[in-house]
Scaffold this active site. Structure first.
Site, PDB file in Angstrom:
ATOM      1  N   LYS A 158     -17.022 -11.348 -76.199  1.00  0.00           N
ATOM      2  CA  LYS A 158     -17.825 -12.557 -75.922  1.00  0.00           C
ATOM      3  C   LYS A 158     -17.157 -13.793 -76.497  1.00  0.00           C
ATOM      4  O   LYS A 158     -17.010 -14.810 -75.831  1.00  0.00           O
ATOM      5  CB  LYS A 158     -19.233 -12.453 -76.555  1.00  0.00           C
ATOM      6  CG  LYS A 158     -20.057 -11.290 -76.099  1.00  0.00           C
ATOM      7  CD  LYS A 158     -21.424 -11.290 -76.767  1.00  0.00           C
ATOM      8  CE  LYS A 158     -21.392 -11.133 -78.280  1.00  0.00           C
ATOM      9  NZ  LYS A 158     -20.876  -9.843 -78.740  1.00  0.00           N
ATOM     10  N   ARG A 182     -30.186 -12.805 -79.284  1.00  0.00           N
ATOM     11  CA  ARG A 182     -29.889 -11.392 -79.529  1.00  0.00           C
ATOM     12  C   ARG A 182     -31.157 -10.539 -79.504  1.00  0.00           C
ATOM     13  O   ARG A 182     -31.073  -9.332 -79.685  1.00  0.00           O
ATOM     14  CB  ARG A 182     -29.231 -11.248 -80.896  1.00  0.00           C
ATOM     15  CG  ARG A 182     -27.736 -10.927 -80.835  1.00  0.00           C
ATOM     16  CD  ARG A 182     -27.237 -10.805 -82.252  1.00  0.00           C
ATOM     17  NE  ARG A 182     -25.981 -10.131 -82.387  1.00  0.00           N
ATOM     18  CZ  ARG A 182     -24.822 -10.757 -82.591  1.00  0.00           C
ATOM     19  NH1 ARG A 182     -24.770 -12.068 -82.602  1.00  0.00           N
ATOM     20  NH2 ARG A 182     -23.729 -10.052 -82.781  1.00  0.00           N
ATOM     21  N   ARG A 184      -9.753  -5.689 -84.722  1.00  0.00           N
ATOM     22  CA  ARG A 184     -10.009  -7.144 -84.741  1.00  0.00           C
ATOM     23  C   ARG A 184      -9.590  -7.723 -86.092  1.00  0.00           C
ATOM     24  O   ARG A 184      -9.875  -7.167 -87.144  1.00  0.00           O
ATOM     25  CB  ARG A 184     -11.492  -7.422 -84.498  1.00  0.00           C
ATOM     26  CG  ARG A 184     -11.833  -8.891 -84.690  1.00  0.00           C
ATOM     27  CD  ARG A 184     -13.070  -9.324 -83.970  1.00  0.00           C
ATOM     28  NE  ARG A 184     -14.295  -8.721 -84.454  1.00  0.00           N
ATOM     29  CZ  ARG A 184     -15.494  -8.965 -83.937  1.00  0.00           C
ATOM     30  NH1 ARG A 184     -15.622  -9.788 -82.914  1.00  0.00           N
ATOM     31  NH2 ARG A 184     -16.555  -8.373 -84.419  1.00  0.00           N
ATOM     32  N   ARG A 243     -13.038  -8.181 -90.800  1.00  0.00           N
ATOM     33  CA  ARG A 243     -14.370  -8.587 -91.248  1.00  0.00           C
ATOM     34  C   ARG A 243     -15.090  -7.417 -91.916  1.00  0.00           C
ATOM     35  O   ARG A 243     -14.964  -6.279 -91.476  1.00  0.00           O
ATOM     36  CB  ARG A 243     -15.195  -9.047 -90.035  1.00  0.00           C
ATOM     37  CG  ARG A 243     -15.101 -10.531 -89.771  1.00  0.00           C
ATOM     38  CD  ARG A 243     -15.650 -10.929 -88.426  1.00  0.00           C
ATOM     39  NE  ARG A 243     -16.970 -10.398 -88.110  1.00  0.00           N
ATOM     40  CZ  ARG A 243     -17.613 -10.654 -86.973  1.00  0.00           C
ATOM     41  NH1 ARG A 243     -17.064 -11.428 -86.063  1.00  0.00           N
ATOM     42  NH2 ARG A 243     -18.795 -10.138 -86.743  1.00  0.00           N
ATOM     43  N   ARG A 275     -24.223  -1.467 -86.033  1.00  0.00           N
ATOM     44  CA  ARG A 275     -24.366  -2.662 -85.182  1.00  0.00           C
ATOM     45  C   ARG A 275     -24.530  -2.291 -83.716  1.00  0.00           C
ATOM     46  O   ARG A 275     -25.257  -2.938 -82.981  1.00  0.00           O
ATOM     47  CB  ARG A 275     -23.143  -3.580 -85.374  1.00  0.00           C
ATOM     48  CG  ARG A 275     -23.106  -4.199 -86.764  1.00  0.00           C
ATOM     49  CD  ARG A 275     -21.808  -4.917 -87.003  1.00  0.00           C
ATOM     50  NE  ARG A 275     -21.689  -6.115 -86.189  1.00  0.00           N
ATOM     51  CZ  ARG A 275     -20.550  -6.740 -85.966  1.00  0.00           C
ATOM     52  NH1 ARG A 275     -19.430  -6.281 -86.488  1.00  0.00           N
ATOM     53  NH2 ARG A 275     -20.528  -7.822 -85.236  1.00  0.00           N
TER      54      ARG A 275
HETATM   55  P1  ADP Z   1     -17.284 -10.405 -79.692  1.00  0.00           P
HETATM   56  O1  ADP Z   1     -17.285 -11.896 -79.813  1.00  0.00           O
HETATM   57  O2  ADP Z   1     -18.007  -9.927 -78.461  1.00  0.00           O
HETATM   58  O3  ADP Z   1     -17.770  -9.714 -80.937  1.00  0.00           O
HETATM   59  P2  ADP Z   1     -14.366 -10.665 -79.715  1.00  0.00           P
HETATM   60  O4  ADP Z   1     -14.156 -11.732 -78.681  1.00  0.00           O
HETATM   61  O5  ADP Z   1     -14.172 -11.047 -81.140  1.00  0.00           O
HETATM   62  O6  ADP Z   1     -15.786  -9.930 -79.501  1.00  0.00           O
HETATM   63  O7  ADP Z   1     -13.388  -9.446 -79.342  1.00  0.00           O
HETATM   64  C1  ADP Z   1     -13.366  -8.241 -80.124  1.00  0.00           C
HETATM   65  C2  ADP Z   1     -11.927  -7.780 -80.316  1.00  0.00           C
HETATM   66  O8  ADP Z   1     -11.372  -7.356 -79.072  1.00  0.00           O
HETATM   67  C3  ADP Z   1     -10.998  -8.878 -80.849  1.00  0.00           C
HETATM   68  O9  ADP Z   1     -10.062  -8.278 -81.721  1.00  0.00           O
HETATM   69  C4  ADP Z   1     -10.330  -9.424 -79.593  1.00  0.00           C
HETATM   70  O10 ADP Z   1      -9.057  -9.976 -79.882  1.00  0.00           O
HETATM   71  C5  ADP Z   1     -10.232  -8.181 -78.719  1.00  0.00           C
HETATM   72  N1  ADP Z   1     -10.391  -8.441 -77.282  1.00  0.00           N
HETATM   73  C6  ADP Z   1     -11.195  -9.382 -76.695  1.00  0.00           C
HETATM   74  N2  ADP Z   1     -11.096  -9.315 -75.348  1.00  0.00           N
HETATM   75  C7  ADP Z   1     -10.243  -8.294 -75.070  1.00  0.00           C
HETATM   76  C8  ADP Z   1      -9.741  -7.700 -73.856  1.00  0.00           C
HETATM   77  N3  ADP Z   1     -10.129  -8.135 -72.654  1.00  0.00           N
HETATM   78  N4  ADP Z   1      -8.897  -6.659 -73.967  1.00  0.00           N
HETATM   79  C9  ADP Z   1      -8.518  -6.197 -75.181  1.00  0.00           C
HETATM   80  N5  ADP Z   1      -8.936  -6.692 -76.354  1.00  0.00           N
HETATM   81  C10 ADP Z   1      -9.784  -7.736 -76.318  1.00  0.00           C
HETATM   82  P1  AMP Z   2     -21.255 -11.927 -84.478  1.00  0.00           P
HETATM   83  O1  AMP Z   2     -20.207 -12.788 -85.092  1.00  0.00           O
HETATM   84  O2  AMP Z   2     -21.870 -12.543 -83.253  1.00  0.00           O
HETATM   85  O3  AMP Z   2     -20.769 -10.518 -84.220  1.00  0.00           O
HETATM   86  O4  AMP Z   2     -22.452 -11.826 -85.532  1.00  0.00           O
HETATM   87  C1  AMP Z   2     -22.234 -11.249 -86.811  1.00  0.00           C
HETATM   88  C2  AMP Z   2     -23.597 -10.942 -87.445  1.00  0.00           C
HETATM   89  O5  AMP Z   2     -24.343 -12.165 -87.638  1.00  0.00           O
HETATM   90  C3  AMP Z   2     -24.529 -10.025 -86.649  1.00  0.00           C
HETATM   91  O6  AMP Z   2     -24.237  -8.646 -86.832  1.00  0.00           O
HETATM   92  C4  AMP Z   2     -25.891 -10.430 -87.228  1.00  0.00           C
HETATM   93  O7  AMP Z   2     -26.105  -9.858 -88.510  1.00  0.00           O
HETATM   94  C5  AMP Z   2     -25.736 -11.942 -87.437  1.00  0.00           C
HETATM   95  N1  AMP Z   2     -26.158 -12.692 -86.233  1.00  0.00           N
HETATM   96  C6  AMP Z   2     -25.388 -13.476 -85.437  1.00  0.00           C
HETATM   97  N2  AMP Z   2     -26.094 -14.006 -84.445  1.00  0.00           N
HETATM   98  C7  AMP Z   2     -27.372 -13.558 -84.599  1.00  0.00           C
HETATM   99  C8  AMP Z   2     -28.584 -13.734 -83.879  1.00  0.00           C
HETATM  100  N3  AMP Z   2     -28.640 -14.485 -82.767  1.00  0.00           N
HETATM  101  N4  AMP Z   2     -29.694 -13.116 -84.336  1.00  0.00           N
HETATM  102  C9  AMP Z   2     -29.656 -12.355 -85.439  1.00  0.00           C
HETATM  103  N5  AMP Z   2     -28.560 -12.130 -86.160  1.00  0.00           N
HETATM  104  C10 AMP Z   2     -27.416 -12.724 -85.756  1.00  0.00           C
END
Ligand code: ADP
Ligand code: AMP
Length: 214
Positions: free
Chosen positions: A13, A88, A127, A160, A171
């Protein structure tokens, strides 16, 4: 343009939201990033949120909704925004609808980045996040030019705390229970679009562009 990015943690995302926001010159609003910035700055909100985040749980709705609705008041939101990680829960989605309806406004697209759980585990362990600017990399698929260093700002890249395997599993369960119902919520509203998130990130971005330009 008002867009919501839906999908499991690690679905990509944030990766797509950043590209979309840059292309359309609108803000990328990530509640996760806002909480992490608050934790880094030692604010009261950050301290409260950390307790939940470290356990892989969602931060309570009442700590999230006002934060986002307030953020919309910033002039940079005039042309729209890309929401990443919010809403969420169904109550968060309803609160968002209510806040926007007050101004005769609504979200235009809810884009679900669909990735199976088996791929999510691999994504999360690889990641790496920049402690300086929040840029995201992946050790295998999207590596930085220099190991452990952010291409954009030169700061350190870390795994992270909540991306450790034991927390990722939690999660994912939380996602299926509390967030996945939003897919049906937005489908019923007629604004849900789905993309296959297992594809190359540029292919996914192309599909998202086709959606928002259609
Ligand atoms: P989210 O925001 O949904 O938690 P991220 O955008 O941080 O996810 O992506 C999660 C991990 O996957 C990161 O390490 C990112 O670099 C990698 N990633 C994102 N999109 C792709 C893709 N299309 N193919 C492979 N790896 C990806
Ligand atoms: P993210 O970076 O989006 O993966 O979010 C990391 C963490 O932040 C999640 O696992 C939740 O603990 C908290 N968080 C982020 N956005 C929300 C939301 N909209 N509602 C509740 N918790 C959130």
């Amino acid at each position: 343009m008002k867009v919501i990015m839906l999908g499991a943690p690690g679905a990509g995302k944030g990766t797509q939201a950043k590209k979309l926001a840059a292309k359309y010159d609108i803000p990328h609003i990530s509640t996760g990033d806002i909480f992490r910035a608050n934790i880094k700055n030692g604010t009261e909100l950050g301290m409260k949120a950390k307790v939940y985040m470290d356990q892989g749980l969602l931060v309570p709705d009442e700590l999230v909704v006002d934060l986002v609705v307030d953020r919309f008041k910033n002039p940079d939101c005039e042309k729209g925004y890309v929401l990443d990680g919010f809403p969420r829960t169904i109550p968060q989605a309803q609160a968002l609808d209510t806040a926007l309806e007050k101004n005769g406004d609504a979200v235009e697209y809810a884009i679900d980045v669909d990735v199976p759980d088996s791929s999510i585990i691999k994504r999360m362990s690889g990641r790496r996040a920049c402690v300086g600017c929040g840029a995201t990399y992946h050790l295998v698929t999207i590596p930085p030019k220099k190991e452990g260093i952010c291409d954009t700002c030169g700061a350190e890249l870390i795994l992270r705390e909540d991306d450790k395997p034991e927390t990722v599993e939690k999660r994912l369960n939380v996602y299926h229970e509390q967030t996945q119902p939003l897919i049906n919520y937005y489908n019923t509203k007629g604004i849900l679009k789905s993309v296959d998130g297992t594809q190359d990130m540029d292919v996914i971005f192309n599909e998202i562009n086709n959606i928002v330009e259609s």
